[in-house]
Design a protein around this motif. Structure first.
Motif, PDB file in Angstrom:
ATOM      1  N   PHE A 106      -6.832  -0.941   7.199  1.00 12.25           N
ATOM      2  CA  PHE A 106      -7.365  -1.261   5.873  1.00 12.25           C
ATOM      3  C   PHE A 106      -6.283  -1.858   4.981  1.00 12.25           C
ATOM      4  O   PHE A 106      -6.499  -2.887   4.342  1.00 12.25           O
ATOM      5  CB  PHE A 106      -7.933   0.031   5.258  1.00 12.25           C
ATOM      6  CG  PHE A 106      -8.545  -0.129   3.891  1.00 12.25           C
ATOM      7  CD1 PHE A 106      -9.819  -0.634   3.748  1.00 12.25           C
ATOM      8  CD2 PHE A 106      -7.848   0.264   2.753  1.00 12.25           C
ATOM      9  CE1 PHE A 106     -10.406  -0.765   2.493  1.00 12.25           C
ATOM     10  CE2 PHE A 106      -8.425   0.138   1.497  1.00 12.25           C
ATOM     11  CZ  PHE A 106      -9.702  -0.372   1.366  1.00 12.25           C
ATOM     12  N   ILE A 107      -5.120  -1.236   4.956  1.00 15.11           N
ATOM     13  CA  ILE A 107      -4.065  -1.697   4.042  1.00 15.11           C
ATOM     14  C   ILE A 107      -3.301  -2.888   4.635  1.00 15.11           C
ATOM     15  O   ILE A 107      -2.930  -3.804   3.916  1.00 15.11           O
ATOM     16  CB  ILE A 107      -3.109  -0.536   3.700  1.00 15.11           C
ATOM     17  CG1 ILE A 107      -3.831   0.462   2.789  1.00 15.11           C
ATOM     18  CG2 ILE A 107      -1.831  -1.041   3.033  1.00 15.11           C
ATOM     19  CD1 ILE A 107      -3.034   1.671   2.410  1.00 15.11           C
TER      20      ILE A 107
ATOM     21  N   PHE B 191      -7.832   4.851   9.624  1.00 19.13           N
ATOM     22  CA  PHE B 191      -8.608   3.966   8.758  1.00 19.13           C
ATOM     23  C   PHE B 191      -7.681   3.185   7.851  1.00 19.13           C
ATOM     24  O   PHE B 191      -7.806   1.972   7.697  1.00 19.13           O
ATOM     25  CB  PHE B 191      -9.582   4.818   7.928  1.00 19.13           C
ATOM     26  CG  PHE B 191     -10.356   4.051   6.899  1.00 19.13           C
ATOM     27  CD1 PHE B 191     -11.524   3.385   7.237  1.00 19.13           C
ATOM     28  CD2 PHE B 191      -9.910   3.986   5.592  1.00 19.13           C
ATOM     29  CE1 PHE B 191     -12.230   2.674   6.284  1.00 19.13           C
ATOM     30  CE2 PHE B 191     -10.612   3.274   4.631  1.00 19.13           C
ATOM     31  CZ  PHE B 191     -11.776   2.615   4.989  1.00 19.13           C
ATOM     32  N   LEU B 192      -6.716   3.907   7.267  1.00 18.85           N
ATOM     33  CA  LEU B 192      -5.897   3.286   6.228  1.00 18.85           C
ATOM     34  C   LEU B 192      -4.959   2.208   6.756  1.00 18.85           C
ATOM     35  O   LEU B 192      -4.710   1.224   6.070  1.00 18.85           O
ATOM     36  CB  LEU B 192      -5.075   4.354   5.498  1.00 18.85           C
ATOM     37  CG  LEU B 192      -5.847   5.200   4.499  1.00 18.85           C
ATOM     38  CD1 LEU B 192      -4.916   6.206   3.847  1.00 18.85           C
ATOM     39  CD2 LEU B 192      -6.481   4.326   3.431  1.00 18.85           C
TER      40      LEU B 192
ATOM     41  N   PRO C 133       0.038   8.855   2.372  1.00 19.03           N
ATOM     42  CA  PRO C 133      -0.207   7.792   3.350  1.00 19.03           C
ATOM     43  C   PRO C 133      -0.238   6.386   2.737  1.00 19.03           C
ATOM     44  O   PRO C 133       0.262   5.447   3.345  1.00 19.03           O
ATOM     45  CB  PRO C 133      -1.566   8.146   3.937  1.00 19.03           C
ATOM     46  CG  PRO C 133      -1.775   9.571   3.637  1.00 19.03           C
ATOM     47  CD  PRO C 133      -0.995   9.902   2.418  1.00 19.03           C
ATOM     48  N   VAL C 134      -0.809   6.247   1.553  1.00 19.50           N
ATOM     49  CA  VAL C 134      -0.862   4.905   0.943  1.00 19.50           C
ATOM     50  C   VAL C 134       0.548   4.352   0.791  1.00 19.50           C
ATOM     51  O   VAL C 134       0.809   3.176   1.066  1.00 19.50           O
ATOM     52  CB  VAL C 134      -1.495   4.932  -0.467  1.00 19.50           C
ATOM     53  CG1 VAL C 134      -1.782   3.520  -0.938  1.00 19.50           C
ATOM     54  CG2 VAL C 134      -2.726   5.766  -0.500  1.00 19.50           C
ATOM     55  N   PHE C 135       1.447   5.231   0.353  1.00 20.89           N
ATOM     56  CA  PHE C 135       2.838   4.861   0.162  1.00 20.89           C
ATOM     57  C   PHE C 135       3.472   4.456   1.492  1.00 20.89           C
ATOM     58  O   PHE C 135       3.980   3.359   1.662  1.00 20.89           O
ATOM     59  CB  PHE C 135       3.557   6.064  -0.459  1.00 20.89           C
ATOM     60  CG  PHE C 135       5.048   6.036  -0.397  1.00 20.89           C
ATOM     61  CD1 PHE C 135       5.779   5.306  -1.312  1.00 20.89           C
ATOM     62  CD2 PHE C 135       5.719   6.779   0.563  1.00 20.89           C
ATOM     63  CE1 PHE C 135       7.170   5.315  -1.265  1.00 20.89           C
ATOM     64  CE2 PHE C 135       7.097   6.783   0.614  1.00 20.89           C
ATOM     65  CZ  PHE C 135       7.824   6.051  -0.300  1.00 20.89           C
TER      66      PHE C 135
ATOM     67  N   THR D  48       2.047   1.271   3.082  1.00 23.77           N
ATOM     68  CA  THR D  48       2.442   0.048   2.383  1.00 23.77           C
ATOM     69  C   THR D  48       3.891  -0.307   2.675  1.00 23.77           C
ATOM     70  O   THR D  48       4.238  -1.483   2.804  1.00 23.77           O
ATOM     71  CB  THR D  48       2.243   0.196   0.867  1.00 23.77           C
ATOM     72  OG1 THR D  48       0.988   0.797   0.645  1.00 23.77           O
ATOM     73  CG2 THR D  48       2.288  -1.141   0.184  1.00 23.77           C
ATOM     74  N   VAL D  49       4.747   0.712   2.758  1.00 25.57           N
ATOM     75  CA  VAL D  49       6.141   0.433   3.110  1.00 25.57           C
ATOM     76  C   VAL D  49       6.199  -0.239   4.481  1.00 25.57           C
ATOM     77  O   VAL D  49       6.893  -1.241   4.670  1.00 25.57           O
ATOM     78  CB  VAL D  49       6.983   1.725   3.123  1.00 25.57           C
ATOM     79  CG1 VAL D  49       8.376   1.444   3.648  1.00 25.57           C
ATOM     80  CG2 VAL D  49       7.046   2.324   1.737  1.00 25.57           C
ATOM     81  N   TRP D  50       5.429   0.292   5.415  1.00 29.25           N
ATOM     82  CA  TRP D  50       5.445  -0.308   6.746  1.00 29.25           C
ATOM     83  C   TRP D  50       4.867  -1.718   6.731  1.00 29.25           C
ATOM     84  O   TRP D  50       5.330  -2.587   7.454  1.00 29.25           O
ATOM     85  CB  TRP D  50       4.705   0.582   7.750  1.00 29.25           C
ATOM     86  CG  TRP D  50       5.616   1.622   8.289  1.00 29.25           C
ATOM     87  CD1 TRP D  50       5.704   2.918   7.903  1.00 29.25           C
ATOM     88  CD2 TRP D  50       6.638   1.436   9.269  1.00 29.25           C
ATOM     89  NE1 TRP D  50       6.698   3.553   8.590  1.00 29.25           N
ATOM     90  CE2 TRP D  50       7.285   2.669   9.438  1.00 29.25           C
ATOM     91  CE3 TRP D  50       7.071   0.343  10.032  1.00 29.25           C
ATOM     92  CZ2 TRP D  50       8.338   2.848  10.333  1.00 29.25           C
ATOM     93  CZ3 TRP D  50       8.112   0.527  10.935  1.00 29.25           C
ATOM     94  CH2 TRP D  50       8.732   1.761  11.072  1.00 29.25           C
ATOM     95  N   ARG D  51       3.871  -1.933   5.893  1.00 31.62           N
ATOM     96  CA  ARG D  51       3.345  -3.295   5.795  1.00 31.62           C
ATOM     97  C   ARG D  51       4.448  -4.238   5.329  1.00 31.62           C
ATOM     98  O   ARG D  51       4.572  -5.366   5.815  1.00 31.62           O
ATOM     99  CB  ARG D  51       2.171  -3.349   4.814  1.00 31.62           C
ATOM    100  CG  ARG D  51       1.404  -4.642   4.925  1.00 31.62           C
ATOM    101  CD  ARG D  51       0.255  -4.707   3.965  1.00 31.62           C
ATOM    102  NE  ARG D  51       0.691  -5.120   2.647  1.00 31.62           N
ATOM    103  CZ  ARG D  51      -0.075  -5.796   1.798  1.00 31.62           C
ATOM    104  NH1 ARG D  51      -1.302  -6.123   2.134  1.00 31.62           N
ATOM    105  NH2 ARG D  51       0.370  -6.125   0.622  1.00 31.62           N
TER     106      ARG D  51
END
Lengths: 320, 340
Positions: free
Chosen positions: A257-258, A253-254, A134-136, A139-142
């Motif tokens: 958050f991200i 949450f993420l 999910p972090v990956f 972040t790509v979507w961000r």
């Protein structure tokens, strides 16, 4: 093997095995205890914390806090940030679940359609997002929603506008409340469609083709057949998946958050992020954070309750 | 018995089958063209099929665009943020190189920390303090603990009757999809409890925490798998005089391989991907890969080339495992509870 003979087998085995085998309970116990110690005990502790005015972790370790009963909850009810975050969380659950259902059914219909060749491979590729960290992914979507001109979403937008003869400024996705909310929804859609796709595809494969053929012979068009044959057959799994995915949206949450910490100006702070921030910000307010998390847990429990009751997830438990 | 066939063997068959797909597709195209020429197929029919397939491929490409994007950025020349974008996104980078991957190997801390070229530190020492080593020290115990706790419990739920079976299973079903939310909600308390017990900053404690979170969902998943194994196999073994434990070890477990594979993937993913608990409960020198990745993100200038290279090497093995075991995951997730 016919159904009845399997039933006979079962009773045969049952005769050999003791009807109650409480030794077998010992096999379950280690897992249950581990879960209890590492999850349920902290939850109890969380409930206790929510009745205190504990600040940081040092307070708790040294015991420098007071029991204040329901003060935290009373404070939350009067806190406009609490209502903002409740409202935006539920709006997110509603919007994202509706979109997830439509999007996943559409995808499932495409990837099971008779005329599409190689659909098994396409499905295998389509569910890859489930396996990505999910972090990956987030972040790509961000990055795709980057407010700068080179953010791909802005790029597409500007190109389309340019094609229509306009020359707009890039959109500051994270600096506007509803733009940021929209970007969360799109990201959640991408994170979660694969799970629903799997469930709906397997439901579609169980839809009897005889019914479809019969409807075809009767002259029903595609839309008619979808509404009257396909939809009733996949209703249960779709309902089941919506509750689960609704619970997942509620627990998101993420993404906030991200992306931008639930911004701008905490307007998109989902409930878990709100509790997290109250508990770990400086100065920390762990007691208040705990109260927020307890409220969140009550709602999460509600989702599961509805699913077990209505989706009859636990079906088969009763007749054993 | 196809079910007891080795999973690796089945995955190998899948890969071979997949690799031959272009050949089969080519044959189909040739066959279709012949059929059209002979008048055995109508142009309308073939056109619709081709159109539908192309449409489905187009949809797939749009959905998976973010993946393509990451790979493109990772390979673009330079590791700065700006190089790719000067001419807009749709302009392809003029040059591709592996600079980002060189950075990943030497400087990122992914495989080695500090730089493996430093002569005062041995490769092994540099490896053991890397993000990768930290991740492995988290994930391996997570998987081991989960299996020790989940497999016997799933067997007991599926095959035996015992006191408290129904309420426990009911509780597990209630908890199936809330693992992540609960651990974040309980994070405050977990932090304090860990602190009081003096187990903050311990790989083992965090691994058991991950395993604990995975118990309800995976126990239930494996139980539904085992429910589908006919009891007649066990009956035969019992008739031959096998003990109850031998039945479990030699009949039920081998037949549950697909289920075990799915549980393995889910538990591994849980440990490999989690980062918020790891970030709070472990000190900086013990952070796993996921936290390392998160730390690359910076509001004002994430080094995108480096981020992408890191993320790809981090995510790709898991995504590949996932891809090849997709069949089992599908059958695992399309579990019962929906019939009727």
């Amino acid at each position: 093997m016919s159904f009845s003979s399997e039933k006979a087998d079962r009773s045969w085995v049952a005769q050999r095995l003791p009807s109650k085998d409480d030794q077998a309970g010992l096999l379950v116990l280690p897992g249950l205890l581990t879960y209890g110690i590492f999850m349920l005990y902290p939850i109890m502790y969380l409930i206790f914390l929510s009745f205190t005015n504990a600040g940081g972790a040092e307070d708790l370790i040294q015991g420098t806090y007071d029991f204040i009963a329901l003060d935290n909850y009373g404070r939350l009810v009067q806190d406009s940030q609490f209502w903002t975050s409740m409202g935006v969380t539920w709006l997110f659950v509603f919007v994202s679940v509706v979109l997830k259902i439509f999007f996943s059914i559409a995808l499932a219909l495409v990837f099971t359609h008779d005329r599409v060749r190689g659909k098994r491979y396409m499905r295998a590729l389509a569910i890859i997002p489930l396996g990505l960290p999910p972090v990956f992914t987030i972040t790509v979507w961000r990055q795709l929603f980057s407010p700068a001109r080179f953010g791909i979403v802005n790029e597409v937008y500007i190109n389309i506008a340019g094609f229509l003869g306009q020359n707009p400024e890039p959109i500051g996705w994270f600096f506007n409340r509803w733009m940021a909310f929209f970007s969360y929804v799109v990201t959640e859609l991408w994170l979660a469609y694969a799970f629903m796709l799997i469930i709906i595809v397997s439901a579609l494969q169980d839809v009897s083709s005889e019914l479809h053929d019969a409807a075809k012979v009767d002259g029903a068009g595609y839309l008619h057949r979808f509404v009257h044959v396909t939809l009733p057959a996949i209703k249960r799994p779709v309902w089941f998946a919506s509750i689960l995915t609704g619970a997942a949206s509620f627990q998101q949450f993420l993404v906030p958050f991200i992306f931008n910490m639930g911004g701008p100006r905490r307007q998109n702070e989902f409930i878990l992020l709100y509790g997290f921030r109250e508990a770990f910000q400086s100065p920390p307010r762990m007691g208040l954070g705990a109260a927020i998390m307890v409220i969140a847990l009550i709602f999460i429990g509600m989702f599961m309750w509805i699913n077990v009751k209505k989706g009859r997830l636990a079906e088969g438990l009763s007749d054993q | 018995m196809s079910m007891s066939k080795n999973i690796l063997g089945e995955i190998k068959d899948d890969i071979v089958h997949g690799a031959k797909a272009p050949i089969r597709a080519g044959r189909e195209v040739v066959g279709t063209v012949r059929a059209l020429r002979d008048g055995r197929a109508s142009y309308r029919d073939v056109g619709l099929t081709a159109g539908a397939t192309l449409g489905a491929i187009a949809i797939l490409l749009i959905i998976l665009f973010p993946l393509y994007y990451m790979i493109n950025v990772a390979l673009a020349a330079g590791t700065g943020a700006a190089s790719l974008y000067e001419e807009g996104f749709f302009a392809s980078p003029t040059e591709y190189n592996l600079a980002a991957f060189e950075w990943l190997w030497y400087e990122s801390g992914f495989f080695f920390r500090p730089n493996p070229q430093d002569p005062t530190v041995s490769m092994w020492e540099a490896f053991t303090s890397s993000f990768l080593a930290n991740s492995l020290q988290l994930v391996i115990p997570t998987v081991v603990f989960s299996f020790v706790l989940i497999v016997p419990a799933a067997y007991a739920f599926s095959r035996r009757e015992f006191y408290g079976r129904k309420p426990t299973l009911y509780g597990y079903v209630l908890l199936t999809q809330v693992g992540g939310g609960i651990s974040i909600a309980a994070l405050i308390a977990i932090y304090v409890v860990f602190n009081q017990l003096g187990i903050l900053n311990s790989f083992l404690a965090v691994a058991i925490l991950y395993a604990a979170g995975a118990i309800p969902f995976n126990t239930w998943l494996l139980k539904t798998f085992m429910d589908n194994i006919p009891e007649s196999y066990e009956e035969a073994a019992i008739m031959d005089g096998a003990s109850r434990w031998r039945v479990m070890w030699e009949i039920v477990l081998p037949l549950s391989k697909p289920g075990l594979a799915v549980v393995l993937i889910f538990v591994f993913l849980a440990g490999w991907n989690e980062f918020i608990l790891a970030q709070i409960l472990l000190s900086a020198d013990k952070h796993p890969l996921s936290v390392g990745l998160y730390r690359l993100i910076d509001e004002f200038g994430t080094p995108w080339g480096q981020f992408s290279a890191y993320a790809l090497v981090y995510a790709l093995p898991v995504a590949l495992i996932y891809f090849f075991s997709q069949r089992y995951v599908e059958s695992g997730l399309s579990f019962g509870g929906m019939e009727g």
